[in-house]
Enzyme design. Structure first.
Site, short mmCIF file in Angstrom:
data_model
loop_
_atom_site.label_atom_id
_atom_site.label_comp_id
_atom_site.label_asym_id
_atom_site.label_seq_id
_atom_site.Cartn_x
_atom_site.Cartn_y
_atom_site.Cartn_z
N LYS A 1 -5.52 10.50 0.66
CA LYS A 1 -5.70 9.37 1.29
C LYS A 1 -6.66 8.61 0.36
O LYS A 1 -8.03 9.06 0.92
CB LYS A 1 -5.97 9.39 3.02
CG LYS A 1 -6.09 8.17 3.64
CD LYS A 1 -6.13 8.26 5.05
CE LYS A 1 -6.82 7.35 5.62
NZ LYS A 1 -6.89 7.43 7.10
N LYS B 1 -4.08 -1.82 14.24
CA LYS B 1 -3.28 -0.87 15.01
C LYS B 1 -3.78 -0.81 16.51
O LYS B 1 -5.09 -1.00 16.85
CB LYS B 1 -3.41 0.46 14.51
CG LYS B 1 -2.62 0.61 13.61
CD LYS B 1 -2.75 1.83 12.41
CE LYS B 1 -4.03 1.44 11.59
NZ LYS B 1 -4.47 2.38 10.83
N GLU C 1 0.73 -1.14 0.17
CA GLU C 1 0.02 -0.05 -0.09
C GLU C 1 0.95 1.23 0.03
O GLU C 1 2.04 1.32 0.15
CB GLU C 1 -0.98 0.05 1.22
CG GLU C 1 -0.29 -0.04 2.55
CD GLU C 1 -1.09 0.77 3.59
OE1 GLU C 1 -1.56 2.04 3.40
OE2 GLU C 1 -1.30 0.29 4.68
N ASP D 1 -11.72 -0.68 5.60
CA ASP D 1 -10.80 -1.88 5.23
C ASP D 1 -11.39 -3.10 5.56
O ASP D 1 -11.29 -4.25 5.15
CB ASP D 1 -9.47 -1.74 6.29
CG ASP D 1 -8.58 -0.73 5.87
OD1 ASP D 1 -8.66 -0.11 4.94
OD2 ASP D 1 -7.61 -0.26 6.63
N1 PSU Z 1 -1.12 1.32 9.54
C1 PSU Z 1 -0.16 2.14 9.79
N2 PSU Z 1 -0.10 3.38 8.98
C2 PSU Z 1 -0.94 3.64 8.28
C3 PSU Z 1 -2.11 2.75 8.07
C4 PSU Z 1 -2.23 1.58 8.83
O1 PSU Z 1 0.75 1.74 10.56
O2 PSU Z 1 -0.92 4.84 7.87
C5 PSU Z 1 -3.17 3.48 6.92
C6 PSU Z 1 -3.68 2.14 6.10
O3 PSU Z 1 -3.56 2.48 5.02
C7 PSU Z 1 -5.11 1.81 6.65
C8 PSU Z 1 -5.45 3.05 7.03
O4 PSU Z 1 -5.85 1.10 5.52
O5 PSU Z 1 -4.47 3.82 7.83
C9 PSU Z 1 -6.87 3.12 7.71
O6 PSU Z 1 -7.45 4.29 7.98
P1 PSU Z 1 -8.87 4.44 8.17
O7 PSU Z 1 -8.93 4.00 9.65
O8 PSU Z 1 -9.08 5.99 8.21
O9 PSU Z 1 -9.84 3.88 7.15
#
Ligand code: PSU
Ligand code: MN
Length: 314
Positions: free
Chosen positions: A85, A158, A24, A141
């Protein structure tokens, strides 16, 4: 179906049936600060190669969805100026407007599936945020894992997220959550979250067989392989928990919402740990790229073994 533009190397590998691992780009543009992000992007591609597969980093560059980036494109994403993003909702809009954007786990899965890439390695997936019962903040996701047929190798979700709720939603969506080599569901910077993963597998060939079997059964969606961070790089959860709570409270006080939540929390934790979360992040992404390459190789083998038996009883 529209396919991403493939780099020569990725196109040749896919045509020849060689293993390819998608990567990604949001982690480059929004997840890590310059210049560590560019170093890590290159290092992760190197790990995929060292593991015997071809890396396919995915992004939208000037309106074109691409799989396999040259040095200039990688640098542009890392420099991060005017890079959006992109999740499922944003992908087509960014392309239609001719803009540049980095793909999240969800958008990278969409592109990988359309390119014919079965495996994707990253750091951590998005999930159910703490306080989601009032904010409704649940990453796209999770639904993507239920829709696109890609095996995603990550170090769990995370640790800034609500992990029990994230596992519940994945169960509801029918996504296999497979811990690699241990029973515990990992928590990104920490090897253990205090929760057991629903499933466990210890070797890439079984994970590959599960991927191929899922497709053969006609089940939509992929699998989440949760690979614990290498022991020497981990930051135990006991140490992180108070810092996460603090970062969370600060983000809430500043009324951070939507797409900004994940990058803001990750950056606060970097500051609060004196950069240790960055080192841990780099170590785990590299390890996941290696495991992804091994699984991609085994999928090539497993797919070849399964093909002649298509139509026969399972
Ligand atoms: N994990 C990390 N750093 C990141 C992300 C995940 O350590 O930048 C990113 C990934 O691209 C994941 C996104 O898909 O954050 C999720 O964002 P959101 O919670 O806004 O969907
Ligand atoms: Mn969100």
């Amino acid at each position: 179906m529209m396919r991403p533009d493939l780099s020569d190397e990725v196109g040749a590998a896919l045509a020849a049936g060689h293993p390819v691992v998608a990567l990604e780009s949001t982690i480059i543009s929004h997840g890590l600060p310059w210049p560590r992000n560019l170093e890590l992007a290159r290092a992760v591609e190197g790990e995929v190669r060292a593991g015997g597969a071809v890396p396919a980093t995915i992004a939208v560059i000037d309106g074109r969805l691409r799989a396999g980036l040259d040095a200039a494109a990688l640098e542009r994403l890392a420099a991060g100026e005017r890079v959006a993003k992109l999740s499922r909702a944003d992908l087509a809009v960014c392309m239609a407007e001719g803009r540049t954007g980095a793909t999240t786990v969800a958008a990278t899965m969409i592109a990988a599936a359309r390119a014919g890439i079965s495996v994707f390695a990253t750091g951590g997936i998005g999930g159910v945020h703490r306080g989601a019962e009032t904010s409704f903040d649940i990453s796209a996701d999770l639904r993507e894992l239920a829709q696109s047929p890609v095996t995603v190798v990550a170090s769990g979700a995370k640790a800034i997220l609500d992990l029990p709720k994230t596992l519940e939603v994945l169960e509801t969506l029918g996504v296999p959550v497979i811990a690699h080599g241990q029973d515990a569901f990992p928590a990104f910077w920490a090897r253990e979250s205090g929760l057991d993963a629903p499933l466990r597998m210890d070797d890439p060939s079984t994970i590959a067989r599960a991927h191929v079997t899922r497709g053969a059964l006609g089940l939509a969606g992929g699998q989440l392989v949760a690979n614990p961070i290498p022991p020497q790089a981990e930051i135990p959860l006991s140490e992180l928990a108070p810092l996460i709570a603090r970062a969370q409270a600060e983000a809430e006080a500043e009324a951070v919402t939507g797409k900004a939540v994940t990058p803001v929390l990750l950056d606060r934790l970097r500051v609060l740990t004196d950069g240790r979360t960055l080192d841990a992040n780099a170590a785990l992404v590299r390890a996941n790229a290696r495991l992804g390459a091994a699984i991609a190789q085994e999928i090539v083998t497993a797919a070849a073994e399964t093909a002649p038996r298509r139509g026969a009883p399972l």
